[in-house]
Motif scaffolding. Sequence first.
Motif, short mmCIF file in Angstrom:
data_model
loop_
_atom_site.label_atom_id
_atom_site.label_comp_id
_atom_site.label_asym_id
_atom_site.label_seq_id
_atom_site.Cartn_x
_atom_site.Cartn_y
_atom_site.Cartn_z
N SER A 297 0.83 -1.21 0.00
CA SER A 297 0.00 0.00 0.00
C SER A 297 0.86 1.26 0.00
N ILE A 298 1.96 1.20 -0.74
CA ILE A 298 2.88 2.32 -0.89
C ILE A 298 3.01 2.62 -2.38
N PRO A 299 2.83 3.87 -2.81
CA PRO A 299 2.92 4.18 -4.25
C PRO A 299 4.22 3.68 -4.86
N ALA A 300 4.14 3.21 -6.07
CA ALA A 300 5.29 2.60 -6.74
C ALA A 300 6.48 3.55 -6.86
N PHE A 301 6.22 4.84 -7.08
CA PHE A 301 7.32 5.78 -7.30
C PHE A 301 8.21 5.93 -6.08
N THR A 302 7.70 5.58 -4.90
CA THR A 302 8.51 5.74 -3.69
C THR A 302 9.72 4.80 -3.68
N PHE A 303 9.70 3.77 -4.53
CA PHE A 303 10.82 2.84 -4.59
C PHE A 303 11.77 3.16 -5.75
N SER A 304 11.51 4.22 -6.49
CA SER A 304 12.27 4.52 -7.70
C SER A 304 13.74 4.78 -7.43
N HIS A 305 14.08 5.21 -6.21
CA HIS A 305 15.47 5.53 -5.90
C HIS A 305 16.32 4.29 -5.63
N LEU A 306 15.71 3.11 -5.53
CA LEU A 306 16.46 1.92 -5.15
C LEU A 306 17.45 1.46 -6.21
N ASP A 307 17.28 1.94 -7.44
CA ASP A 307 18.29 1.60 -8.45
C ASP A 307 19.54 2.47 -8.31
N SER A 308 19.47 3.48 -7.43
CA SER A 308 20.64 4.32 -7.16
C SER A 308 21.38 3.89 -5.90
N VAL A 309 20.78 3.01 -5.12
CA VAL A 309 21.46 2.46 -3.94
C VAL A 309 22.48 1.45 -4.42
N LYS A 310 23.71 1.60 -3.99
CA LYS A 310 24.78 0.71 -4.41
C LYS A 310 25.01 -0.40 -3.38
N THR A 311 25.21 -1.60 -3.87
CA THR A 311 25.53 -2.72 -2.99
C THR A 311 27.05 -2.81 -2.83
N ASN A 312 27.50 -3.84 -2.13
CA ASN A 312 28.94 -4.08 -1.96
C ASN A 312 29.49 -5.03 -3.02
N ALA A 313 28.60 -5.53 -3.90
CA ALA A 313 29.02 -6.50 -4.90
C ALA A 313 29.45 -5.81 -6.20
N PHE A 314 30.43 -6.39 -6.87
CA PHE A 314 30.92 -5.86 -8.13
C PHE A 314 30.39 -6.69 -9.30
N THR A 315 29.77 -6.00 -10.25
CA THR A 315 29.12 -6.66 -11.37
C THR A 315 30.15 -7.33 -12.29
N GLU A 316 29.93 -8.61 -12.53
CA GLU A 316 30.75 -9.41 -13.46
C GLU A 316 32.22 -9.48 -13.04
N ALA A 317 32.49 -9.42 -11.75
CA ALA A 317 33.87 -9.56 -11.28
C ALA A 317 34.37 -10.99 -11.49
N ARG A 318 35.66 -11.15 -11.50
CA ARG A 318 36.25 -12.48 -11.67
C ARG A 318 36.08 -13.27 -10.38
#
Length: 460
Positions: free
Chosen positions: A179-200
């Motif tokens: 019951s939370i508007p969808a746009f409120t989650f739009s910033h989650l693609d800007s949150v960075k994790t500790n994982a490195f994409t396609e690392a060896r």
Amino acid sequence: MRFWEIGFIIVNFVLLAWILFTETGRKRWSIIAMTVAYCLLIVQLTVEGYRWQMIPAYFSPVILTVCFLLKIRKINVRNWLQITVKTLLLCIYLSVAVALPTIMPMFSLPKPNGPFMVGTTLFYWVDHQREQPYTKDPRDRRELMVQIYYPAGDEGEGNREPYLRNAREVGKGLEGDLSIPAFTFSHLDSVKTNAFTEARISNAEKQYPVLLFSHGFNGFRNQNTFEVEELASQGYIVICIDHAYNAAATVYPDGRTAYFQSTNITGFSDGDRHIQLWKDDVAFVLDQVEKLNRGGLDDRFKGKIDTSRIGMFGHSYGGATAAQMLAEDSRINAAIDMDGTLYGAKIKESGIGKPFLLMSAEMSEDDSDEFSIEEKHRKKCALAGGGMSLIIPNTDHTSFSDFHLMSPLLRSPGEDPRYVHRIINEFSLAFFDLYVKQGGNISALEKLSEKYPEVNFKVN
């Protein structure tokens, strides 16, 4: 809030207060103040990026400009009513500007404690032997998106994985359930994790044990990143499954999106029947893992996976799936169910017969008498013969995920989500080290029981 966001708000509101309340001031200083305000806005947007929670704060340079044009700097300090009104309006505006980014923050994930960096990659796998039950075309097959986190040997190209690759779609999928508007989650693609994409993948060890993660209904594969990254940093290959149409949103490589569809599970009979779909998903992924290890899908994992050491963990319905897979699939050596009602085939009263840990929230989400009696019986059977259990205080059902990092409004009273996550991580690691990696000992769990006496850890 992020560094430049904090600086932007503080500086701009100091300038706004100066223009509103100083008696005198030169035009040159006002122009400098506005220049600083707009420059800070540009810097913040360039360095950290836009997010909707900052919209009220973004208006502060505009207000500075309006104040200058209307020349409202020249006020009578003896007009206390005027001063009071301006102060009140300024405080309200400041509160709104600070409140929005505070209640929906750009949260940070805990730094993993293990000796390895963490890498991640995404796979699209199609089970050609199964129909897709949620689509009308009988030719459609069951399609899964699977994200793998693993011990990394380097940072690859140095790109840190975003928390969500498809925040807009996942937000839309979560909208109805939370019951939370969808746009409120739009910033989650800007949150960075500790994982490195396609690392060896790291060569520090010849092979790594495997853990599978299954989310809950209307969850998503990344919902336990706090836990997944920690386990990967400790030397596990962790495989996270999106159960298509039961996840909030599963986005396929060609752009199609499988949004959550209601399953109308109203009792044990419905939940017991539906879990077969999830078990088949996991069994298929296990088959793919064996192919991955043979080099048939991605050579970087060839020979790096120890298929004799496999565990599973899950949240909610995913936790129930983990328990069922432990009981039925010989490839699973140990499993953790995080606050999941034990749907599926009834477990023998003598227990599962393999290492099982049931983590529970203090606040149960199901409190009807009939449901509670059946649930207690199922838990008793699952924990018989050496099963382990713990209850974490000040928690509810979603405490076992990342959700409570996303907003303080989602937390239980008195809950510190980072403390709760630390407990989950330490017990999960000690359990899997003992029964999957086969390099730990029971004393590690006993020491954690002493370290966290409030969790009421038990071995049946």
